[in-house]
Design a protein around this motif. Structure first.
Motif, PDB file in Angstrom:
ATOM      1  N   ASN B  46       1.513  11.814  -5.552  1.00  0.00           N
ATOM      2  CA  ASN B  46       0.440  10.830  -5.424  1.00  0.00           C
ATOM      3  C   ASN B  46       0.907   9.626  -4.638  1.00  0.00           C
ATOM      4  N   MET B  47       0.004   9.076  -3.856  1.00  0.00           N
ATOM      5  CA  MET B  47       0.312   7.857  -3.133  1.00  0.00           C
ATOM      6  C   MET B  47      -0.943   6.998  -3.036  1.00  0.00           C
ATOM      7  N   THR B  48      -0.748   5.699  -2.965  1.00  0.00           N
ATOM      8  CA  THR B  48      -1.893   4.814  -2.792  1.00  0.00           C
ATOM      9  C   THR B  48      -1.552   3.739  -1.775  1.00  0.00           C
ATOM     10  N   VAL B  49      -2.575   3.281  -1.079  1.00  0.00           N
ATOM     11  CA  VAL B  49      -2.449   2.120  -0.205  1.00  0.00           C
ATOM     12  C   VAL B  49      -3.417   1.077  -0.738  1.00  0.00           C
ATOM     13  N   ALA B  50      -2.926  -0.127  -0.968  1.00  0.00           N
ATOM     14  CA  ALA B  50      -3.783  -1.190  -1.482  1.00  0.00           C
ATOM     15  C   ALA B  50      -3.769  -2.365  -0.514  1.00  0.00           C
ATOM     16  N   LEU B  51      -4.939  -2.970  -0.337  1.00  0.00           N
ATOM     17  CA  LEU B  51      -5.056  -4.159   0.499  1.00  0.00           C
ATOM     18  C   LEU B  51      -5.394  -5.321  -0.424  1.00  0.00           C
ATOM     19  N   VAL B  84      -0.437  -5.604   2.311  1.00  0.00           N
ATOM     20  CA  VAL B  84      -0.592  -4.159   2.175  1.00  0.00           C
ATOM     21  C   VAL B  84       0.512  -3.657   1.247  1.00  0.00           C
ATOM     22  N   ALA B  85       0.125  -2.955   0.185  1.00  0.00           N
ATOM     23  CA  ALA B  85       1.122  -2.398  -0.733  1.00  0.00           C
ATOM     24  C   ALA B  85       0.950  -0.884  -0.774  1.00  0.00           C
ATOM     25  N   ARG B  96       8.103   4.527  -6.056  1.00  0.00           N
ATOM     26  CA  ARG B  96       8.507   3.409  -5.222  1.00  0.00           C
ATOM     27  C   ARG B  96       7.262   2.669  -4.730  1.00  0.00           C
ATOM     28  N   THR B  97       7.363   1.347  -4.630  1.00  0.00           N
ATOM     29  CA  THR B  97       6.293   0.534  -4.064  1.00  0.00           C
ATOM     30  C   THR B  97       6.905  -0.426  -3.067  1.00  0.00           C
TER      31      THR B  97
END
Lengths: 156, 103
Positions: B46-51, B84-85, B96-97
């Motif tokens: 799983n991966m996420t991109v957050a703004l 951006v995270a 990891r983040t």
């Protein structure tokens, strides 16, 4: 925690991996996050099973779903695939490689302003069609491209 | 702990182009060593991109994504300086983040 344990036990099956998991400290609450992984779809061994797993059986071909991939890839381990969906309200894009042992490679969901435009690099076990499935307004659309994978320097 | 990701986020018109390079073996579980032993599956799931703390992209990926995955995404409504995270977690629970600012 019990829920997580059960999932792990189930996924480990009869292979006796559980002891190993315990030993390596893998039974941590962080696994709860991995429950979001669509195991059934990712482990499906053929295209139909994988499409079924993501609920996209019978996805209709659509020209507004643009797939960019090399016609010939010398190295099947790193094949760049770029997808842009011009279908309004596209909320997810999935990548499936027909001839891979497990076709489903990735699925991305978009929200809060993300554009339905993704580029990835995928592994191809052999020459295969890459099928891209987009979800828009609850319906599934698909497009595909063939990538020829040449082994060594003499394919073509 | 895995190596840090490389994240680049750049405004192109009104869209932020986000490119991410993750450092991960991405073992499919079907590859064999020279001695014939199977290399166990070890890949990001799983991966996420957050703004600015809001998830914009949530991805599920398999071992058939190339080693040291590279992703390109586009996000509307971003502006220079936004945060951006990117986070990932693999099938062994490693995660990891990393963060970057939109340029």
């Amino acid at each position: 925690m019990d829920m997580i344990r059960r999932t792990v036990l189930k996924s480990a099956g009869a292979t006796g991996v559980v002891a190993g998991l315990l030993a390596t400290g893998m039974l941590k609450p962080t696994l709860a996050y991995a429950d979001d992984w669509n195991k059934a779809a990712f482990e499906a061994k053929n295209m139909d099973g994988a499409l079924d797993g993501i609920g996209a059986k019978g996805a209709a071909d659509n020209k507004d779903l643009l797939v960019k991939a090399p016609e010939i890839a010398e190295n099947g381990a790193v094949v760049p695939v770029d997808v842009t969906s011009n279908i309004p309200n596209t909320t997810s894009i999935a990548f499936l490689i027909a001839k891979n042992p497990s076709p489903l490679a990735a699925q991305f969901e978009f929200s809060n302003g993300a554009v339905a435009d993704v580029s990835v690099r995928l592994k191809f076990a052999e020459t295969s069609i890459v099928r891209v499935v987009a979800k828009a307004d609850g319906k599934f659309y698909s497009a595909q491209r063939e990538v020829k994978v040449t082994a060594g320097g003499c394919g073509g | 702990m895995a190596d840090p990701m490389k994240i680049r986020a750049q405004m192109k018109g009104d869209v932020a182009e986000v490119r991410v390079l993750m450092s991960h073996a991405m073992e499919t579980g079907t590859r064999k060593e020279a001695d014939g032993k199977l290399v166990p599956a070890h890949h990001i799931q799983n991966m996420t991109v957050a703004l600015n703390g809001k998830t914009v992209i949530a991805g599920q990926i398999a071992g058939s994504v190339s080693k040291n995955p590279v992703f390109g995404f586009k996000v509307k409504g971003a502006k220079a300086g936004d945060k951006v995270a990117v986070s990932w977690i693999d099938n062994k629970g490693d995660k990891r983040t990393d963060e970057a600012a939109v340029a």
